[in-house]
Design a protein around this motif. Structure first.
Motif, PDB file in Angstrom:
ATOM      1  N   GLY A   8     -11.989   9.839  -3.382  1.00  0.00           N
ATOM      2  CA  GLY A   8     -13.306  10.481  -3.257  1.00  0.00           C
ATOM      3  C   GLY A   8     -13.234  11.755  -2.426  1.00  0.00           C
ATOM      4  O   GLY A   8     -13.859  12.779  -2.760  1.00  0.00           O
ATOM      5  N   ALA A  12      -5.378   2.851   7.810  1.00  0.00           N
ATOM      6  CA  ALA A  12      -4.537   1.645   7.834  1.00  0.00           C
ATOM      7  C   ALA A  12      -3.294   1.792   6.968  1.00  0.00           C
ATOM      8  O   ALA A  12      -2.414   0.928   6.990  1.00  0.00           O
ATOM      9  CB  ALA A  12      -5.356   0.456   7.341  1.00  0.00           C
ATOM     10  N   VAL A  39      -3.325  -3.361  -2.902  1.00  0.00           N
ATOM     11  CA  VAL A  39      -3.732  -2.631  -4.119  1.00  0.00           C
ATOM     12  C   VAL A  39      -4.210  -3.622  -5.191  1.00  0.00           C
ATOM     13  O   VAL A  39      -3.655  -4.717  -5.316  1.00  0.00           O
ATOM     14  CB  VAL A  39      -2.550  -1.793  -4.686  1.00  0.00           C
TER      15      VAL A  39
HETATM   16  C1  FAD Z   1      -3.350  -1.948   4.556  1.00  0.00           C
HETATM   17  C2  FAD Z   1      -3.111  -1.003   3.407  1.00  0.00           C
HETATM   18  C3  FAD Z   1      -2.037  -0.129   3.458  1.00  0.00           C
HETATM   19  C4  FAD Z   1      -1.793   0.747   2.391  1.00  0.00           C
HETATM   20  N1  FAD Z   1      -0.765   1.623   2.503  1.00  0.00           N
HETATM   21  C5  FAD Z   1      -0.523   2.491   1.494  1.00  0.00           C
HETATM   22  C6  FAD Z   1       0.474   3.488   1.630  1.00  0.00           C
HETATM   23  O1  FAD Z   1       1.080   3.659   2.688  1.00  0.00           O
HETATM   24  N2  FAD Z   1       0.723   4.290   0.551  1.00  0.00           N
HETATM   25  C7  FAD Z   1       0.012   4.178  -0.621  1.00  0.00           C
HETATM   26  O2  FAD Z   1       0.283   4.921  -1.560  1.00  0.00           O
HETATM   27  N3  FAD Z   1      -0.993   3.292  -0.740  1.00  0.00           N
HETATM   28  C8  FAD Z   1      -1.291   2.459   0.287  1.00  0.00           C
HETATM   29  N4  FAD Z   1      -2.322   1.571   0.179  1.00  0.00           N
HETATM   30  C9  FAD Z   1      -3.171   1.627  -1.037  1.00  0.00           C
HETATM   31  C10 FAD Z   1      -4.125   2.820  -0.961  1.00  0.00           C
HETATM   32  O3  FAD Z   1      -4.729   2.856   0.312  1.00  0.00           O
HETATM   33  C11 FAD Z   1      -5.206   2.737  -2.046  1.00  0.00           C
HETATM   34  O4  FAD Z   1      -4.604   2.591  -3.315  1.00  0.00           O
HETATM   35  C12 FAD Z   1      -6.090   3.991  -2.025  1.00  0.00           C
HETATM   36  O5  FAD Z   1      -6.720   4.095  -0.769  1.00  0.00           O
HETATM   37  C13 FAD Z   1      -7.138   3.930  -3.120  1.00  0.00           C
HETATM   38  O6  FAD Z   1      -7.992   5.043  -2.975  1.00  0.00           O
HETATM   39  P1  FAD Z   1      -9.456   5.006  -3.590  1.00  0.00           P
HETATM   40  O7  FAD Z   1     -10.113   6.272  -3.201  1.00  0.00           O
HETATM   41  O8  FAD Z   1      -9.412   4.647  -5.014  1.00  0.00           O
HETATM   42  O9  FAD Z   1     -10.182   3.782  -2.885  1.00  0.00           O
HETATM   43  P2  FAD Z   1     -10.404   3.497  -1.343  1.00  0.00           P
HETATM   44  O10 FAD Z   1      -9.497   4.305  -0.501  1.00  0.00           O
HETATM   45  O11 FAD Z   1     -10.341   2.031  -1.257  1.00  0.00           O
HETATM   46  O12 FAD Z   1     -11.883   4.043  -1.057  1.00  0.00           O
HETATM   47  C14 FAD Z   1     -13.011   3.521  -1.678  1.00  0.00           C
HETATM   48  C15 FAD Z   1     -14.213   3.853  -0.807  1.00  0.00           C
HETATM   49  O13 FAD Z   1     -15.402   3.473  -1.521  1.00  0.00           O
HETATM   50  C16 FAD Z   1     -16.327   2.893  -0.612  1.00  0.00           C
HETATM   51  N5  FAD Z   1     -17.235   2.037  -1.366  1.00  0.00           N
HETATM   52  C17 FAD Z   1     -16.978   0.877  -1.998  1.00  0.00           C
HETATM   53  N6  FAD Z   1     -18.094   0.407  -2.575  1.00  0.00           N
HETATM   54  C18 FAD Z   1     -19.089   1.301  -2.317  1.00  0.00           C
HETATM   55  C19 FAD Z   1     -20.466   1.361  -2.653  1.00  0.00           C
HETATM   56  N7  FAD Z   1     -21.067   0.381  -3.350  1.00  0.00           N
HETATM   57  N8  FAD Z   1     -21.186   2.436  -2.230  1.00  0.00           N
HETATM   58  C20 FAD Z   1     -20.588   3.436  -1.494  1.00  0.00           C
HETATM   59  N9  FAD Z   1     -19.284   3.396  -1.142  1.00  0.00           N
HETATM   60  C21 FAD Z   1     -18.542   2.351  -1.556  1.00  0.00           C
HETATM   61  C22 FAD Z   1     -15.412   2.110   0.331  1.00  0.00           C
HETATM   62  O14 FAD Z   1     -16.059   1.808   1.544  1.00  0.00           O
HETATM   63  C23 FAD Z   1     -14.234   3.059   0.490  1.00  0.00           C
HETATM   64  O15 FAD Z   1     -14.424   3.949   1.574  1.00  0.00           O
HETATM   65  C24 FAD Z   1      -2.622   0.699   1.233  1.00  0.00           C
HETATM   66  C25 FAD Z   1      -3.708  -0.156   1.199  1.00  0.00           C
HETATM   67  C26 FAD Z   1      -3.962  -1.010   2.267  1.00  0.00           C
HETATM   68  C27 FAD Z   1      -5.154  -1.932   2.213  1.00  0.00           C
END
Ligand code: FAD
Length: 412
Positions: free
Chosen positions: A14, A45, A349
């Motif tokens: 996002g 994290a 993930v």
């Molecule tokens: C502990 C941990 C360590 C990790 N380490 C790594 C790493 O080192 N390298 C790597 O490549 N990947 C890593 N990952 C995976 C990686 O963090 C995720 O794949 C990535 O963050 C996904 O990005 P995203 O934007 O799709 O979702 P996210 O980063 O999960 O963000 C989604 C956002 O949407 C918000 N949201 C959800 N529902 C709603 C709603 N209804 N209304 C408004 N907001 C909402 C959430 O609060 C969140 O802020 C890790 C994951 C974890 C949990």
């Protein structure tokens, strides 16, 4: 309130979407609607606080899911080096290609992104938990769980999957989209520790050892194998090389066995010779000292105790050749029956999500014009090692840019 573009979810994808949208179309009003009290909590994290933000060895076999040409989308977007250097962040990488900020601090990555968002005048609307969306004439209306409303011309859904709900990702947006008619692929953990019975790992909690992990189904078919650091908790086997085996649980639930080769640089007969030599060198000592020259104390004791099933105060001199052969066999294939994945709070993930047929190569919905998707919400996931964040930045960047381009005629 009205915005040109609302991004649902202030996570990795996002934030990247907001930056590229604003860079493409500075006059657009871009708002990030985030349910948490601040954006980017999960980023902090990642990589144990070091943020493994990409990988220099991007390849199709490191990605999974129904979204078409994941690697093509990544390659068309700016590389992590380009993207992060434009934010003032220097990247370094290790021999596996894993990229990190030079600071080794996830906080510096999030901070640089927030500085960029502020300089572009992107608005962060925290505490806004999207619970529904509806078409209103040419525009869209988003409604939050507590009844606030937000109207806009375009929506980018970037709300993640089910993994690690403590950071805000509970799958609620995915369920909402499924209820609106979007095809979704079955959800399951993709990168996670694997559970085994507490008795099987008794005495191993906290142990770390380098080795080769092989996953087999029904004790026979080899499904995957990988080298790396293996870790143990009171009821699970963990570590990057184990995390990547989680995706096979869906297909082989209850039938998966891990075989750990904890001396991958030696053959079984070389290890046998080593133990025979120790039998001579340490003949006067007790069994619990038999393998302490090769492994940390807890692992050494575990191996001898579980393989030989003898009191540990007996002497090393009493070990027979056939017992030595059994021990060498255990070192080359220490077996654990896998009972399941860890709970979602320990999962990193999600596999599954919005099906690839629902999105085109610009990340726009094939079902509803003006709706875009990115990140883990989509049925696209990568192996552990920076592949998931790289997908998040790249798909977010692509969605944001194309969404802004689609608005250009309308804002003039
Ligand atoms: C502990 C941990 C360590 C990790 N380490 C790594 C790493 O080192 N390298 C790597 O490549 N990947 C890593 N990952 C995976 C990686 O963090 C995720 O794949 C990535 O963050 C996904 O990005 P995203 O934007 O799709 O979702 P996210 O980063 O999960 O963000 C989604 C956002 O949407 C918000 N949201 C959800 N529902 C709603 C709603 N209804 N209304 C408004 N907001 C909402 C959430 O609060 C969140 O802020 C890790 C994951 C974890 C949990």
């Amino acid at each position: 309130m009205f915005a040109d573009i609302v991004i649902v979810g202030g996570g990795a994808s996002g934030i990247a979407a907001a930056i590229s949208a604003k860079e493409e179309l500075p006059s657009a009003k871009v708002v990030i609607a985030e349910k948490n009290d601040r954006i980017g909590k999960k980023i902090l994290a990642t990589g144990n606080g070091r943020c493994n933000l990409g990988n220099r060895k991007i390849a199709a076999e490191r990605y999974h899911g129904s979204v078409k040409d994941i690697v093509g989308t990544i390659k068309k977007a700016p590389s992590p080096d380009e993207f992060f250097s434009s934010l003032g962040i220097l990247c370094v990488s290790d021999e596996q290609g894993r990229m990190y900020p030079r600071s080794e601090s996830a906080a510096t990555v999030l901070s640089a992104m927030r500085i960029k968002l502020a300089s572009l005048d992107v608005q962060e609307m925290c505490g806004f938990e999207v619970s529904s969306y509806v078409k209103k004439g040419k525009d869209w209306e988003l409604v939050s769980a507590d009844g606030q409303k937000l109207s806009c011309r375009r929506i980018i859904f970037a709300s993640g999957g089910y993994a690690a709900p403590q950071y805000g990702t509970d799958g609620s947006v995915l369920r909402m989209l499924r209820d609106s008619g979007y095809k979704t692929e079955k959800i399951c953990p993709a990168v996670a520790p694997l559970r085994t019975s507490p008795d099987a790992v008794k005495g191993l909690k906290g142990v770390r050892v380098k080795g080769k992990v092989t996953a087999a189904a029904e004790g026979k078919k080899v499904i995957a194998s990988e080298y790396g650091e293996i870790q143990f908790t009171e009821n699970s086997v963990s570590g990057i090389c184990v995390f990547n085996m989680a995706r096979y649980m869906q297909q082989y639930e209850g039938k998966l066995t891990l075989c750990l080769d904890i001396a991958p640089d030696m053959t079984e007969s070389e290890f046998e010779d080593y133990i025979k030599n120790i039998r001579k060198q340490r003949s006067g000592l007790e069994l619990n000292e038999l393998l302490t020259g090769a492994f940390c104390k807890n692992l050494a004791v575990y191996l001898v105790k579980n393989t030989l099933q003898r009191p540990m105060n007996e002497s090393i001199a009493s070990v027979t050749d056939s017992e030595i052969a059994k021990l060498a066999g255990a070192v080359k294939c220490l077996k654990f029956h896998i009972t399941g994945c860890s709970p979602w709070k320990n999962v990193q993930v999600t596999a599954g999500g919005i099906h690839g047929s629902c999105v085109d190569d610009r990340m726009e919905s094939t079902k509803e014009k003006g709706i875009y998707f990115c990140g883990e919400l989509l049925d696209a996931d990568g192996d552990c090692g920076g592949f998931n964040l790289e997908w998040a930045w790249a798909s977010g960047y692509t969605a944001g840019r194309n969404c802004a381009i689609s608005l250009k005629g309308e804002l003039r």
